[in-house]
Design a protein around this motif. Structure first.
Motif, PDB file in Angstrom:
ATOM      1  N   ASN A 142       1.033  -1.032   0.041  1.00 43.38           N
ATOM      2  CA  ASN A 142      -0.143   0.135  -0.018  1.00 43.38           C
ATOM      3  C   ASN A 142       0.968   1.160  -0.010  1.00 43.38           C
ATOM      4  O   ASN A 142       1.293   1.696   0.924  1.00 43.38           O
ATOM      5  N   THR A 149      -6.691   2.080   1.498  1.00 42.39           N
ATOM      6  CA  THR A 149      -7.345   1.161   0.455  1.00 42.39           C
ATOM      7  C   THR A 149      -8.045   0.245   1.430  1.00 42.39           C
ATOM      8  O   THR A 149      -8.034   0.252   2.642  1.00 42.39           O
ATOM      9  N   GLU A 150      -9.082  -0.496   0.720  1.00 41.44           N
ATOM     10  CA  GLU A 150      -9.776  -1.444   1.435  1.00 41.44           C
ATOM     11  C   GLU A 150      -9.364  -3.026   1.286  1.00 41.44           C
ATOM     12  O   GLU A 150      -8.753  -3.474   2.107  1.00 41.44           O
ATOM     13  N   PHE A 153      -5.636  -5.504  -3.856  1.00 35.82           N
ATOM     14  CA  PHE A 153      -5.748  -5.047  -5.320  1.00 35.82           C
ATOM     15  C   PHE A 153      -4.618  -4.780  -5.758  1.00 35.82           C
ATOM     16  O   PHE A 153      -3.732  -5.120  -5.287  1.00 35.82           O
ATOM     17  N   ILE A 155      -1.495  -2.942  -7.554  1.00 36.34           N
ATOM     18  CA  ILE A 155      -0.828  -1.767  -7.660  1.00 36.34           C
ATOM     19  C   ILE A 155       0.394  -1.463  -8.263  1.00 36.34           C
ATOM     20  O   ILE A 155       1.193  -2.538  -8.654  1.00 36.34           O
ATOM     21  N   GLY A 182      -5.349  -4.842   1.073  1.00 36.54           N
ATOM     22  CA  GLY A 182      -5.528  -3.485   1.289  1.00 36.54           C
ATOM     23  C   GLY A 182      -5.396  -3.076   2.922  1.00 36.54           C
ATOM     24  O   GLY A 182      -5.209  -4.002   3.700  1.00 36.54           O
TER      25      GLY A 182
END
Ligand code: PGA
Length: 240
Positions: A142, A149-150, A153, A155, A182
Motif C-alpha cells: 500500500n 485502500t480497502e 488490489f 498496484i 489493502g
C-alpha cells in the motif's frame, strides 16, 4: 500504539516470536498474516527454532501473505512464494493447503483479488498480522496515496519501492506491479506487529508515530488500531 525498542535484532526477533507463540498457544488454529522482505527474516528463524524444538506447531494454523509481485513466475527466486518457502514454510510443520499467497499472474487480477478477500473472510479474522514498513511508509504494497485502500488490489509500485527492492533483481527486471492486501484487510486483524530496523526506516517511523494520520504515510493508520505494536531497533527509533 505500543512501541518497543530493542538493542539488537535477536532480542527483537525473540519478542516478535513471543507474540506468535502466545497467539498459537492460545489458539492452535490461529490465522496469521505474514510479511516478506528483510524485516521478518530473523523472526521466522526464531519461529522455525521453536517449531523444531516442539514449543509451537503450525499444523492447524492458516496463513495469508500480504503481497506478491505481478508478472513474475511463482517459482522465480524473487517471488514472495519462493521467499516464504525458503524462509519459513519448508522448515515448519504447516500443511501446504493452509498457506495462502496471492497469485500475481492471474489472468483476471480483479477476480483473484476478490477471491483472496473471500478466503480471508472465510478463515475468520486474522489473529496476528506481521508487517514491515517501506522507507516511504508503505505497509504491504500500500504505497502513499490519496485515500486508504480497502481489500486486496493490484498496484503500480512507487519509485522508492522499485529503488529499495531492485537490488534483489540482479538478473531480471523488477516487476512494476504487485497484488497486495489493502489497508482495510490489515486493520481488521486482531493484533498487528510492525518490525522496522535500520536508519533508512527512521523517517517512515517518525511519520507513522508523529505525523498526521494520512494515506500519504499508509502506516500512520495503525495509530487507529486498538492493538498495534511497533518493534524497532534504536536506529529506526532515532527520530521519535
Ligand atoms: P524490508 O521491506 O523488510 O525488506 O525492509 C519492508 C517493506 O518494504 O515493507
Amino acid at each position: 500504539m505500543e512501541i518497543k525498542v530493542f538493542e539488537n535484532d535477536s532480542d527483537l526477533a525473540r519478542c516478535a516470536a513471543d507474540y506468535f507463540e502466545e497467539t498459537i498457544t492460545a489458539k492452535p488454529d490461529a490465522v496469521l498474516g505474514l510479511a516478506t522482505g528483510a524485516s521478518p527474516v530473523e523472526t521466522y528463524k526464531e519461529l522455525i527454532r521453536r517449531c523444531k524444538a516442539g514449543r509451537i506447531s503450525f499444523k492447524k494454523v492458516t496463513t495469508f501473505n500480504l503481497d506478491e509481485y505481478c508478472d513474475l513466475p511463482r517459482d522465480d527466486k524473487n517471488s514472495y512464494y519462493t521467499f516464504m518457502r525458503e524462509n519459513l514454510f519448508d522448515k515448519i510443520d504447516i500443511p501446504a493447503e493452509n498457506v495462502h499467497i496471492e497469485d500475481g499472474n492471474a489472468a483476471d487480477p480483479d477476480a483473484e483479488c476478490r477471491a483472496y478477500d473471500e478466503k480471508i473472510k472465510a478463515a475468520g479474522r486474522i489473529d496476528l498480522q506481521l508487517l514491515g514498513i517501506g522507507t516511504n511508509g508503505h505497509i504491504g504494497f500500500n504505497e502513499p496515496a490519496e485515500a486508504f485502500t480497502e481489500g486486496t488490489f493490484r498496484i503500480r509500485l512507487s519509485e522508492s519501492t522499485v529503488k529499495a527492492n531492485s537490488r534483489y533483481f540482479t538478473d531480471s527486471a523488477m516487476p512494476e506491479y504487485a497484488v497486495t492486501m489493502g489497508i482495510g484487510s490489515i486493520m481488521r486483524a486482531k493484533r498487528i506487529l510492525l518490525i522496522a530496523t535500520g536508519a533508512a526506516k527512521a523517517e517512515a517511523i517518525r511519520n507513522t508515530v508523529k505525523g498526521p494520520i494520512s494515506p500519504a504515510c499508509p502506516a500512520s493508520v495503525l495509530r487507529l488500531h486498538p492493538d498495534a505494536v511497533l518493534l524497532l531497533d534504536a536506529e529506526a527509533a532515532a527520530l521519535l
